[in-house]
Design an enzyme around this catalytic site. Structure first.
Site, mmCIF file in Angstrom:
data_model
loop_
_atom_site.group_PDB
_atom_site.id
_atom_site.type_symbol
_atom_site.label_atom_id
_atom_site.label_comp_id
_atom_site.label_asym_id
_atom_site.label_seq_id
_atom_site.Cartn_x
_atom_site.Cartn_y
_atom_site.Cartn_z
ATOM 1 N N GLY A 98 34.885 19.018 34.914
ATOM 2 C CA GLY A 98 33.468 18.738 35.202
ATOM 3 C C GLY A 98 32.558 18.557 34.011
ATOM 4 O O GLY A 98 31.571 17.816 34.091
ATOM 5 N N GLU B 31 29.699 24.355 30.365
ATOM 6 C CA GLU B 31 29.998 24.164 31.783
ATOM 7 C C GLU B 31 29.075 23.093 32.355
ATOM 8 O O GLU B 31 27.931 22.947 31.909
ATOM 9 C CB GLU B 31 29.757 25.474 32.552
ATOM 10 C CG GLU B 31 31.018 26.196 32.985
ATOM 11 C CD GLU B 31 31.817 25.497 34.077
ATOM 12 O OE1 GLU B 31 31.884 24.258 34.106
ATOM 13 O OE2 GLU B 31 32.392 26.216 34.905
ATOM 14 N N ASP B 32 29.580 22.357 33.338
ATOM 15 C CA ASP B 32 28.709 21.427 34.057
ATOM 16 C C ASP B 32 27.754 22.193 34.962
ATOM 17 O O ASP B 32 26.568 21.907 35.033
ATOM 18 C CB ASP B 32 29.556 20.428 34.872
ATOM 19 C CG ASP B 32 30.616 21.102 35.742
ATOM 20 O OD1 ASP B 32 30.805 22.333 35.631
ATOM 21 O OD2 ASP B 32 31.261 20.399 36.539
ATOM 22 N N ASP C 131 28.060 28.307 39.319
ATOM 23 C CA ASP C 131 27.807 28.507 40.744
ATOM 24 C C ASP C 131 28.045 29.993 41.042
ATOM 25 O O ASP C 131 27.160 30.810 40.818
ATOM 26 C CB ASP C 131 28.780 27.568 41.484
ATOM 27 C CG ASP C 131 28.599 27.515 42.974
ATOM 28 O OD1 ASP C 131 27.462 27.401 43.436
ATOM 29 O OD2 ASP C 131 29.615 27.563 43.698
ATOM 30 N N LYS D 215 23.110 27.647 39.610
ATOM 31 C CA LYS D 215 22.661 27.986 40.975
ATOM 32 C C LYS D 215 22.444 29.497 41.038
ATOM 33 O O LYS D 215 23.379 30.244 41.365
ATOM 34 C CB LYS D 215 23.727 27.584 41.999
ATOM 35 C CG LYS D 215 23.937 26.081 42.154
ATOM 36 C CD LYS D 215 24.985 25.822 43.234
ATOM 37 C CE LYS D 215 25.290 24.361 43.416
ATOM 38 N NZ LYS D 215 26.457 24.113 44.282
ATOM 39 N N PHE E 258 24.871 21.117 47.327
ATOM 40 C CA PHE E 258 26.020 20.564 46.611
ATOM 41 C C PHE E 258 25.603 19.289 45.869
ATOM 42 O O PHE E 258 24.925 18.430 46.425
ATOM 43 C CB PHE E 258 27.148 20.251 47.599
ATOM 44 C CG PHE E 258 28.425 19.871 46.929
ATOM 45 C CD1 PHE E 258 29.240 20.828 46.356
ATOM 46 C CD2 PHE E 258 28.803 18.538 46.859
ATOM 47 C CE1 PHE E 258 30.415 20.474 45.719
ATOM 48 C CE2 PHE E 258 29.979 18.171 46.222
ATOM 49 C CZ PHE E 258 30.783 19.146 45.654
ATOM 50 N N VAL E 259 25.997 19.185 44.600
ATOM 51 C CA VAL E 259 25.615 18.028 43.779
ATOM 52 C C VAL E 259 26.849 17.334 43.187
ATOM 53 O O VAL E 259 27.894 17.963 42.995
ATOM 54 C CB VAL E 259 24.647 18.440 42.637
ATOM 55 C CG1 VAL E 259 23.273 18.800 43.182
ATOM 56 C CG2 VAL E 259 25.210 19.589 41.809
ATOM 57 N N ASP F 195 32.146 16.421 40.697
ATOM 58 C CA ASP F 195 32.847 15.614 41.704
ATOM 59 C C ASP F 195 32.685 16.137 43.117
ATOM 60 O O ASP F 195 32.386 17.311 43.336
ATOM 61 C CB ASP F 195 34.346 15.601 41.396
ATOM 62 C CG ASP F 195 34.993 16.952 41.682
ATOM 63 O OD1 ASP F 195 34.545 17.961 41.099
ATOM 64 O OD2 ASP F 195 35.919 17.011 42.517
#
Ligand code: IMP
Ligand code: MG
Length: 177
Positions: free
Chosen positions: A46, A100-101, A104, A132, A153-154, A160
């Site tokens: 990611g 990190e992308d 979560d 998040k 969710f993105v 992805d």
């Protein structure tokens, strides 16, 4: 609006908004790590696009290495994190910044943190494009955050949906059906 497999997504952050924030993070990191032995550890898959753009904004000497972790299936975290490509760089005595992308649940970053402990890093911090806070259950809160976002969710800019959408230059949010 875009469609990936069975889902529809709306633009959430434009390419310009993302890149502006990436520039800010690059300036901040370059200032904070001036004179230090710095290694970035990007978490694949990611973070590949974020890492690439961020590293271009780093104005001090640094190294980059990659680890591959996986915890997601579809739009839900599986709650367990698998290490698919381990830490193979010499990080002893170096200051590590994990890239990190998105953070979560925070389990991926916690797992890498514990792996780094045994490798003798001088310090470990976390830089994430997206965070998040309402989903976060981890121990290691991100130190550098591009955008705090809601639990939706993105996809796009490396993120992805079932492996689709990583190539998109903007970030899109799942449209509720
Ligand atoms: P965590 O271990 O729950 O913090 O999850 C981190 C990983 O899950 C991220 O590196 C992403 O690859 C993936 N992930 C979490 N949220 C999203 C999302 O909204 N879209 C796409 N991937 C996500
Ligand atoms: Mg990831």
């Amino acid at each position: 609006m875009i469609r990936l497999n069975d889902r529809t997504f709306d633009v959430f952050l434009s390419e310009e908004e993302v890149l502006q924030q990436v520039r800010h993070l690059g300036v901040q990191l370059s200032r904070d790590y001036e004179g230090k032995e710095l290694i970035f550890l990007a978490i694949l898959n990611g973070s590949f696009m974020f890492a690439s753009d961020l590293l271009k904004q780093i104005s001090i000497p640094c190294e980059i290495s990659f680890v591959k972790m996986s915890s997601y299936s579809g739009t839900n975290s599986r709650g367990e994190v698998n290490e698919l490509l381990g830490i193979n760089s010499d990080i002893r005595g170096k200051h590590v910044v994990i890239i990190e992308d998105i953070v979560d649940s925070g389990l991926t970053v916690d797992k890498i943190h514990s792996l780094l402990g045994v490798h003798g890093a001088a310090s470990v911090k976390v830089c994430t494009l997206l965070f998040k806070p309402d989903a976060f259950l981890g121990k290691c809160k991100p130190d550098y955050i591009g955008f705090p976002i809601s639990n939706a969710f993105v996809v796009g800019y490396g993120l992805d949906y079932n492996e689709k959408g990583r190539n998109l230059s903007a970030i899109y949010q799942l449209k509720e059906s």
